[in-house]
Design an enzyme around this catalytic site. Sequence first.
Site, short mmCIF file in Angstrom:
data_model
loop_
_atom_site.label_atom_id
_atom_site.label_comp_id
_atom_site.label_asym_id
_atom_site.label_seq_id
_atom_site.Cartn_x
_atom_site.Cartn_y
_atom_site.Cartn_z
N TYR A 4 0.83 -1.20 0.00
CA TYR A 4 0.00 0.00 0.00
C TYR A 4 0.87 1.26 0.00
O TYR A 4 0.65 2.19 -0.78
CB TYR A 4 -0.93 0.03 1.22
CG TYR A 4 -1.67 1.33 1.35
CD1 TYR A 4 -2.74 1.63 0.52
CD2 TYR A 4 -1.26 2.31 2.27
CE1 TYR A 4 -3.40 2.85 0.59
CE2 TYR A 4 -1.90 3.52 2.36
CZ TYR A 4 -2.98 3.79 1.52
OH TYR A 4 -3.61 5.01 1.59
N PHE A 29 15.87 19.55 -1.83
CA PHE A 29 14.46 19.20 -2.04
C PHE A 29 14.16 17.82 -1.44
O PHE A 29 13.10 17.60 -0.84
CB PHE A 29 14.15 19.22 -3.53
CG PHE A 29 12.80 18.68 -3.90
CD1 PHE A 29 11.67 19.47 -3.79
CD2 PHE A 29 12.66 17.38 -4.37
CE1 PHE A 29 10.42 18.97 -4.11
CE2 PHE A 29 11.41 16.87 -4.70
CZ PHE A 29 10.28 17.67 -4.58
N ARG A 65 1.98 9.07 12.66
CA ARG A 65 1.61 10.34 13.29
C ARG A 65 0.11 10.60 13.20
O ARG A 65 -0.49 11.16 14.13
CB ARG A 65 2.38 11.47 12.59
CG ARG A 65 2.12 12.87 13.15
CD ARG A 65 2.57 13.91 12.13
NE ARG A 65 1.79 13.81 10.89
CZ ARG A 65 2.16 14.36 9.74
NH1 ARG A 65 3.30 15.00 9.65
NH2 ARG A 65 1.39 14.23 8.67
N ARG A 99 -10.31 5.47 8.42
CA ARG A 99 -9.27 5.03 7.48
C ARG A 99 -8.24 4.26 8.30
O ARG A 99 -7.69 4.79 9.26
CB ARG A 99 -8.63 6.24 6.80
CG ARG A 99 -9.56 6.97 5.86
CD ARG A 99 -8.87 8.11 5.16
NE ARG A 99 -8.53 9.18 6.09
CZ ARG A 99 -7.82 10.24 5.76
NH1 ARG A 99 -7.35 10.38 4.54
NH2 ARG A 99 -7.56 11.19 6.65
#
Length: 414
Positions: A168, A285, A212, A225
């Site tokens: 997933y 980045f 978290r 969920r």
Amino acid sequence: MGTVGAILKCPADFYPLMKLKMAVKQAEKQIPPEPHWAFCYSMLHKVSRSFSLVIQQLGTELRNAVCIFYLVLRALDTVEDDTSIPTDIKVPILIAFHQHIYDREWHFSCGAKDYKVLMDQFHHVSTAFLELERGYQEAIEDITKRMGAGMAKFICKEVETIDDYDEYCHYVAGLVGLGLSKLFHTSGLENLAPDSLSNSMGLFLQKANIIRDYLEDINEIPKSRMFWPREIWSKYVNKLEDLKYEENSEKAVQCLNDMVTNALMHAEDCLKYMSALKDEAIFRFCAIPQIMAIGTLFLCYNNIQIFRGVVKLRRGLTARVIDRTKTMADVYGSFFDFSCLLKSKVDKNDPNATKTLSRIEAIQKVCMKSGTLGQRNLYVLRSGSKYNNPVLMVLLVIVLAIIFARFSASRQHY
């Protein structure tokens, strides 16, 4: 006053926070004039302020491609996250989403607040997408197709095993890592990274977020969920939602620590991926979110507040990470510091203590082996003690008072 109090508690955060505020204002000024691009960059800032800041460091061509890539996947994620959409409607949209990005007229109303605006006006994103070079378009289309199919699969399937969990996370985040690596390669600035390393970059971030966000996800209306794998949580409780109840606090923390230990397995791959990057802007980045991820895992570990409310890194530390992450030495240093802090929280009576310590020590070994720990600009463990004296504290209060006075005056004139 919350910000003032936080700065007074950690004076070393003051300068990075001010720089961050200036960077936000600068990013707002750099929004392109074309309506579709203006919408995309404005929306990026609204749905992910931290990402919109990091992306500004990239060159224009790559920045535009990454911006659209992010918004396309954010839109796809909005469809997946909206639990009010019936499965028979949601699944076909997810599977065909990679085709919709070529349609300037397509939109689908779902989500809430800024995400609803993104979906209602998705034609702006499609218009911008069609202006990208073909190589960027192909990379974005490919990842969107694979991600949509994976999301559709898990709409009809629960996350039972750890293998399911990894699968997933691959679909919703590992593919983001693969896609970004393709975009970097298409730009000509980087070599194409191995898929396994790109996948780990995504999984490390995603697993930190899933851990978290337990309470937010489990309390989702109209339907929870559930992303924590049954193979892990069933060792501690009968139902995943039982973790949030006070009577299960001890078992909840043990389950939480098991989840954090699982996430730590990706850290070494992430360090290897980042150490191979050549372009400074691309490096920053990639590096800043990874440092935030290991910081989040440190905060989450052994922390019952995950099941009670919101847990996140303080804003000042985030600002310091953004300001001072320049080189791989800073990354090694941050991973080393956070792993040391995490190690100090490990209870030897925890069922997974041995495995947790083993993974922490493996991270520390890589960081020490780099030989760069003394060359960094970013120190997590050193909170800036040179700033902690009474005179500087008084000066700081005066400066803050002047800033807030000017801000209030400018708002009144406006």
